[in-house]
Design an enzyme around this catalytic site. Structure first.
Site, mmCIF file in Angstrom:
data_model
loop_
_atom_site.group_PDB
_atom_site.id
_atom_site.type_symbol
_atom_site.label_atom_id
_atom_site.label_comp_id
_atom_site.label_asym_id
_atom_site.label_seq_id
_atom_site.Cartn_x
_atom_site.Cartn_y
_atom_site.Cartn_z
ATOM 1 N N ARG A 147 -4.314 -24.338 1.615
ATOM 2 C CA ARG A 147 -3.494 -24.494 2.830
ATOM 3 C C ARG A 147 -4.040 -25.542 3.792
ATOM 4 N NH1 ARG A 147 -1.647 -18.120 3.540
ATOM 5 N NH2 ARG A 147 0.088 -18.334 2.060
ATOM 6 N N ARG A 155 0.831 -1.217 0.000
ATOM 7 C CA ARG A 155 0.000 0.000 0.000
ATOM 8 C C ARG A 155 0.862 1.262 0.000
ATOM 9 N NH1 ARG A 155 -2.648 -4.325 1.921
ATOM 10 N NH2 ARG A 155 -4.930 -4.422 1.881
ATOM 11 N N ASP A 206 -3.432 -15.544 7.639
ATOM 12 C CA ASP A 206 -2.205 -16.081 7.034
ATOM 13 C C ASP A 206 -1.382 -16.927 8.011
ATOM 14 O OD1 ASP A 206 -2.762 -14.863 4.613
ATOM 15 O OD2 ASP A 206 -1.644 -13.047 5.100
ATOM 16 N N ARG A 246 -5.957 -18.872 -8.654
ATOM 17 C CA ARG A 246 -6.723 -18.233 -7.581
ATOM 18 C C ARG A 246 -7.906 -17.427 -8.117
ATOM 19 N NH1 ARG A 246 -2.654 -15.571 -3.452
ATOM 20 N NH2 ARG A 246 -4.573 -15.503 -2.234
ATOM 21 N N LYS A 249 -5.818 -19.698 -0.961
ATOM 22 C CA LYS A 249 -4.605 -18.889 -0.760
ATOM 23 C C LYS A 249 -3.541 -19.346 -1.779
ATOM 24 C CE LYS A 249 -6.147 -16.258 2.508
ATOM 25 N NZ LYS A 249 -6.351 -14.825 2.224
HETATM 26 C C1 S3P Z 1 -3.981 -9.190 2.364
HETATM 27 C C2 S3P Z 1 -5.192 -9.736 2.670
HETATM 28 C C3 S3P Z 1 -5.393 -11.169 2.930
HETATM 29 C C4 S3P Z 1 -4.082 -11.916 3.179
HETATM 30 C C5 S3P Z 1 -3.009 -11.493 2.207
HETATM 31 C C6 S3P Z 1 -2.759 -10.003 2.296
HETATM 32 C C7 S3P Z 1 -3.897 -7.739 2.123
HETATM 33 O O1 S3P Z 1 -6.033 -11.754 1.817
HETATM 34 O O2 S3P Z 1 -4.280 -13.308 3.078
HETATM 35 O O3 S3P Z 1 -1.809 -12.183 2.496
HETATM 36 O O4 S3P Z 1 -2.789 -7.184 2.131
HETATM 37 O O5 S3P Z 1 -4.957 -7.108 1.947
HETATM 38 P P1 S3P Z 1 -7.657 -11.768 1.710
HETATM 39 O O6 S3P Z 1 -8.055 -10.365 1.778
HETATM 40 O O7 S3P Z 1 -7.984 -12.379 0.383
HETATM 41 O O8 S3P Z 1 -8.111 -12.616 2.857
#
Ligand code: S3P
Length: 442
Positions: free
Chosen positions: A350, A27, A319, A122, A346
């Protein structure tokens, strides 16, 4: 495919720090690339996933360089992204893909997204659906998977969107599309997920509000925003600290301090669950870094007990389940986890990948549709992988690191078939493990 065997090791002791938070690093680059002026970032995670985001933002006009320890980003302004000349290669990174699709959706540009074998399996339908409602068009994705090409629309149409899955990536994709959309874009979140986008967009000067109504979070963003460049210090990634927390808990004699770990409540579920299992984890020196709560964690070897993990905590540790399963495999008694359907989409499935990996390493595990039930060894080391066998990582960094941790509490060691994916999120993992232990690795 570098295979590696992780063996039982000396206690983990001393003080370490883990690399910057992956979510915040992505971000920082994206928002910096949309601000006019220079954003400076220290502590940025230099993993492959974040570098994929940086490459894509460069391809769409931002200038991104490193000077000493600091990353400097000169943005193009909201609405100023340029047409990329080539396909955007997202590598292994779902976060890069889904958030960038959100950004492209409200610009009049056309972008093709490609990724590795894991990412290409995915689901992207979860972002295609709301972004199509805002006016973006998607081509070449009959199954809703990469590779796909999208055509953004400017001006896009503001929407109000209730998230059908608890996903910070989907939430962020809609909010980022809303940044360059006239009027108010609303996301309704029935279950809270990581809130870095909200915190950071506000920090960059976007008009964003969060309201809680009847247990739901209602997030509104006013579009056609002007983002102001920021100076950002990225806190340590709790999802990376997780591997060292579990390693210190299961290796006898360990007493390890991990400094500067993000403890944002939307991310800190693992600490709570490990403490409920009897894990000796102390939060010290709690403070704020870059608008995020952080602490130093002191973790001491502990006799862990199996528990039933409340599925309500899953989004706050989404995670961390692979490494929690490893802790459970060494605990006394049974740990049950439920409500984890999201883990199947994921970087790998997992639930299935960890069931197979832990079983190969000699743990007693039962797979259910939405979780694992794990019968702990009562602190006996796991047998380890049989001679000539290796656990299948399935292009998933967190599987590789979790099974490396399992190896530290095993008789024969745990052989991991491919450690290369670790570089997506934690390039210094193996070196840091060696520094915290006197690991005998081959
Ligand atoms: C993330 C959100 C999560 C996480 C990923 C990072 C993010 O995914 O599993 O490693 O930075 O917004 P999901 O929003 O699909 O759960």
């Amino acid at each position: 495919m570098p295979a590696h065997t992780f063996h039982a090791c000396d206690p983990l002791t001393g003080t370490i720090s883990v690399p910057g938070d992956k979510s915040i690093s992505h971000r920082s680059i994206m928002f910096g690339a949309l601000a006019v002026g220079e954003t400076r970032v220290t502590g940025l995670l230099e993993g492959e996933d974040v570098m994929a985001t940086a490459a894509a933002m460069r391809a769409m006009g931002a200038q991104i360089d490193k000077a000493g320890e600091e990353w400097r980003i000169h943005g193009v302004g909201v609405g100023g992204l340029l047409q990329p000349r080539e396909a955007l290669d997202m590598g292994n990174s779902g976060t890069s893909t889904r958030l960038l699709m959100g950004l492209v959706a409200s610009h009049a540009i056309n972008a093709t997204f490609t990724g590795d074998a894991s990412l290409s399996r995915r689901p992207m339908g979860r972002v295609i659906e709301p972004l199509s409602r805002m006016g973006a068009q998607f081509h070449g994705a009959p199954g809703g998977t990469l590779p796909l090409t999208m055509q953004g629309l400017s001006p896009a149409v503001p929407i109000s969107y209730r998230l059908p899955v608890a996903s910070a990536q989907v939430k962020s994709a809609v909010l980022l599309a809303g940044l360059n959309t006239p009027g108010i874009t609303t996301v309704i979140e029935p279950v809270a997920t990581r809130d870095h986008s909200e915190r950071m967009l506000k920090g960059f000067g976007a008009e964003l509000a969060v309201e809680e109504v009847a247990g739901e979070r209602i997030i509104t963003i006013r579009g056609e925003a002007d983002l102001q460049p920021q100076t950002i210090t990225v806190p340590g990634d709790p999802s990376s600290a997780a591997f060292f927390m579990v390693a210190a808990l299961i290796v006898p004699g360990s007493d390890l301090t991990i400094t500067n770990v993000g403890i944002n409540p939307t991310r800190a579920g693992l600490i709570e669950v490990l403490q409920a299992m009897g894990g000796d984890i102390t939060l010290m020196n709690t403070r704020e870094v870059g608008g995020e709560p952080v602490a130093d964690l002191r973790v001491r070897h502990s006799a862990l007990k199996g528990i039933a993990v409340d599925p309500a905590i899953a989004p706050a540790m989404i995670d961390e389940f692979p490494v929690l399963f490893v802790a459970a495999a060494l605990a006394e008694g049974t740990t049950t986890t439920t409500g984890l359907e999201e883990l199947r989409v994921k970087e790998s499935d997992r639930i299935a990948t960890m069931a197979a990996a832990l079983t190969l390493a000699g743990a007693r595990v039962e797979e259910t549709e939405d979780g694992l039930t794990i019968h702990g060894s009562n602190a006996d080391p796991l047998p380890g992988t049989p001679d000539g066998a290796a656990v299948a990582t399935m292009l998933d960094h967190r599987i590789a690191m979790s099974m490396a941790v399992a190896g530290l509490a095993s008789v024969n060691g745990v052989r991991v078939d491919d450690t290369a994916p670790i570089a997506t999120s934690f390039p210094t993992f193996v070196d840091l493990l060696a520094a915290a232990t006197i690991a005998q690795q081959s």
